[in-house]
Design an enzyme around this catalytic site. Structure first.
Site, short mmCIF file in Angstrom:
data_model
loop_
_atom_site.label_atom_id
_atom_site.label_comp_id
_atom_site.label_asym_id
_atom_site.label_seq_id
_atom_site.Cartn_x
_atom_site.Cartn_y
_atom_site.Cartn_z
N CYS A 66 0.81 -1.23 0.00
CA CYS A 66 0.00 0.00 0.00
C CYS A 66 0.84 1.28 0.00
O CYS A 66 0.32 2.36 -0.23
CB CYS A 66 -0.96 0.01 1.19
SG CYS A 66 -2.16 -1.32 1.10
N HIS A 94 -3.18 7.50 1.69
CA HIS A 94 -3.58 6.15 1.29
C HIS A 94 -4.91 5.85 1.98
O HIS A 94 -5.09 6.16 3.16
CB HIS A 94 -2.51 5.14 1.73
CG HIS A 94 -2.98 3.73 1.64
ND1 HIS A 94 -3.59 3.22 0.50
CD2 HIS A 94 -2.98 2.72 2.55
CE1 HIS A 94 -3.92 1.97 0.73
NE2 HIS A 94 -3.56 1.63 1.95
N ASN A 112 -10.02 0.10 -0.01
CA ASN A 112 -8.56 0.19 -0.04
C ASN A 112 -8.06 -0.45 -1.34
O ASN A 112 -8.10 -1.66 -1.51
CB ASN A 112 -7.97 -0.54 1.18
CG ASN A 112 -6.46 -0.52 1.22
OD1 ASN A 112 -5.80 -0.13 0.26
ND2 ASN A 112 -5.89 -0.96 2.33
N1 ACO Z 1 -17.80 -7.76 10.14
C1 ACO Z 1 -18.18 -7.92 11.40
N2 ACO Z 1 -17.33 -8.16 12.41
C2 ACO Z 1 -16.01 -8.20 12.11
C3 ACO Z 1 -15.53 -8.03 10.79
C4 ACO Z 1 -16.49 -7.80 9.79
N3 ACO Z 1 -16.14 -7.61 8.49
N4 ACO Z 1 -14.19 -8.12 10.80
C5 ACO Z 1 -13.82 -8.34 12.07
N5 ACO Z 1 -14.93 -8.40 12.86
C6 ACO Z 1 -14.98 -8.62 14.30
C7 ACO Z 1 -13.78 -9.36 14.82
O1 ACO Z 1 -13.94 -10.76 14.65
C8 ACO Z 1 -13.77 -8.94 16.28
O2 ACO Z 1 -14.74 -9.71 16.96
P1 ACO Z 1 -14.48 -10.17 18.47
O3 ACO Z 1 -14.38 -8.89 19.27
O4 ACO Z 1 -15.69 -10.98 18.77
O5 ACO Z 1 -13.19 -10.94 18.46
C9 ACO Z 1 -14.28 -7.49 16.23
O6 ACO Z 1 -14.95 -7.36 14.96
C10 ACO Z 1 -13.17 -6.45 16.34
O7 ACO Z 1 -12.12 -6.78 15.45
P2 ACO Z 1 -10.83 -5.88 15.29
O8 ACO Z 1 -9.92 -6.50 14.27
O9 ACO Z 1 -10.26 -5.56 16.62
O10 ACO Z 1 -11.49 -4.54 14.67
P3 ACO Z 1 -10.83 -3.13 14.39
O11 ACO Z 1 -11.63 -2.07 15.04
O12 ACO Z 1 -9.36 -3.14 14.62
O13 ACO Z 1 -11.08 -2.95 12.82
C11 ACO Z 1 -9.81 -3.10 10.77
C12 ACO Z 1 -10.51 -3.86 11.90
C13 ACO Z 1 -10.83 -2.34 10.00
C14 ACO Z 1 -9.12 -4.12 9.86
C15 ACO Z 1 -8.76 -2.13 11.36
O14 ACO Z 1 -7.99 -2.79 12.32
C16 ACO Z 1 -7.84 -1.55 10.31
O15 ACO Z 1 -8.22 -0.77 9.47
N6 ACO Z 1 -6.53 -1.87 10.40
C17 ACO Z 1 -5.51 -1.25 9.53
C18 ACO Z 1 -5.51 -1.81 8.16
C19 ACO Z 1 -4.39 -1.16 7.38
O16 ACO Z 1 -4.12 0.03 7.46
N7 ACO Z 1 -3.66 -1.95 6.59
C20 ACO Z 1 -2.52 -1.41 5.90
C21 ACO Z 1 -2.74 -1.24 4.48
S1 ACO Z 1 -3.27 -2.70 3.67
C22 ACO Z 1 -1.94 -3.33 2.72
O17 ACO Z 1 -0.82 -2.95 2.79
C23 ACO Z 1 -2.29 -4.48 1.82
#
Ligand code: ACO
Length: 324
Positions: free
Chosen positions: A115, A251, A281
């Site tokens: 990314c 990004h 993304n």
């Molecule tokens: N729908 C419903 N529930 C979900 C989903 C979904 N799509 N995905 C995860 N959950 C649940 C999880 O299972 C978890 O449940 P639990 O509490 O029962 O265990 C809960 O939601 C919370 O999960 P988290 O992973 O802690 O959620 P978070 O608030 O961190 O959001 C996200 C997740 C959106 C992925 C976030 O962490 C994020 O944006 N991270 C950064 C991503 C990024 O910047 N990546 C870099 C670029 S990508 C690249 O280089 C290819």
């Protein structure tokens, strides 16, 4: 030898026709529009058609950028494609794009920083143009992440989309550039965090393509601080302050990360060009896609100061500063 400036002459964007809404995804995995939009800001994303390759998306964006720049294939002597989803293991997607565009001179190669790819590619192109080794570059971010998603994994498949964006940059003598051009970049990588975000397949490891795996919350925790530091460094090295920035083109990974950076650096929400709601993304494509949206709707104008940032697998991260 005086260094030249890499000045943006035109940008172009391409998004595949097919879209997938959050409600569509809720029929495929255990998720909801509310969860996805509240946690990420994403409402829909574009998905490449069967047989549509990363190079096809790249070529469409490149043609649009060349038209915007008033140039043709014969004017380009450097093509850099930032992608983590190449058509083939080799040759590079840039070589395939070069062939499809009918460019027959200069160099073409890919950059792989996931990314952060577009920031790495922009910084690389700037060096080649500044040194005078090349004259006019196509810098393209193009991805088909739909091909490496595990469509049964709700934690990743809701986040990504396909698309491509392109810049045409030209080497211009400093005096003629009148302050325009890429003014600096800060590129970083910390390979100790490879496991936070990777694809579990590849030529040498498994001889398969593999699927994207991410510990999203761990990446999230790293994001705001590292991105903000890179942005501050690039602005400071250019002898400027955050107050000098007109537009912030980040990004597009997560609206909450973008808001965190905006708060930390004292930027204003109105300065952010965000396309995350409709693109998701798109990895290396997200910055040029967002930039083009800002140009098309008349927000970004010639002479404006623009700050870019990216963060992705590696972990890689970085920022770049450009006067449009
Ligand atoms: N729908 C419903 N529930 C979900 C989903 C979904 N799509 N995905 C995860 N959950 C649940 C999880 O299972 C978890 O449940 P639990 O509490 O029962 O265990 C809960 O939601 C919370 O999960 P988290 O992973 O802690 O959620 P978070 O608030 O961190 O959001 C996200 C997740 C959106 C992925 C976030 O962490 C994020 O944006 N991270 C950064 C991503 C990024 O910047 N990546 C870099 C670029 S990508 C690249 O280089 C290819």
């Amino acid at each position: 030898m005086s260094l030249k400036k890499a000045v943006l002459r035109g940008c172009g964007a391409y998004l595949p026709e097919k879209t997938l809404s959050n409600d569509d995804l809720a029929k495929m995995v255990d998720t909801s529009d509310a969860w996805i939009s509240e946690r990420t800001g994403i409402r829909e994303r574009h998905v490449a058609a069967d047989g549509e390759r990363t190079s096809d998306l790249a070529v469409e964006a490149a043609r649009a950028a060349l038209t915007a720049a008033g140039m043709g294939a014969g004017d380009i002597d450097l093509i850099i494609v930032a992608t983590a989803t190449p058509d083939l293991t080799f040759p590079s997607t840039a070589a395939i794009v070069q062939g499809k565009l009918g460019v027959r001179q200069g160099a073409a190669f890919d950059i792989q920083a996931v990314c952060t790819g577009f920031v790495y590619a922009l910084a690389t192109a700037e060096k080649f143009l500044a040194s005078g080794q090349h004259s006019r570059a196509l810098v393209i971010g193009a991805e088909t992440f739909s091909r490496i998603l595990d469509w049964t994994d709700r934690t990743t498949c809701v986040l990504f989309g396909d698309g491509a964006g392109a810049f045409v940059l030209e080497a211009v003598e400093e005096r003629a550039a009148a302050g325009r051009g890429v003014l600096g970049s800060e590129l970083r990588c910390d390979g100790s965090m490879v496991d936070l975000l990777y694809v579990d397949g590849g030529v040498s490891a498994t001889q398969t393509t593999g699927h994207l795996r991410m510990q999203g919350n761990k990446v999230f925790r790293e994001a705001v601080t590292r991105i903000s530091q890179a942005m501050e460094t690039v602005v400071e090295k250019a002898g400027m302050a955050m107050d000098d920035i007109d537009w912030f083109v980040p990004h597009q990974a997560n609206q909450r990360i973008i808001q965190g950076v905006v708060r930390k650096l004292g930027l204003r929400t109105e300065q952010v060009i965000s396309t995350i709601a409709s693109h998701g993304n798109t990895s290396a494509a997200s910055i040029p896609l967002a930039y083009c949206a800002g140009v098309e709707d008349g927000r970004i104008r010639e002479g404006d100061m623009v700050l870019f940032e990216g963060m992705g697998g590696g972990l890689t991260w970085g920022a770049a500063l450009m006067r449009a």
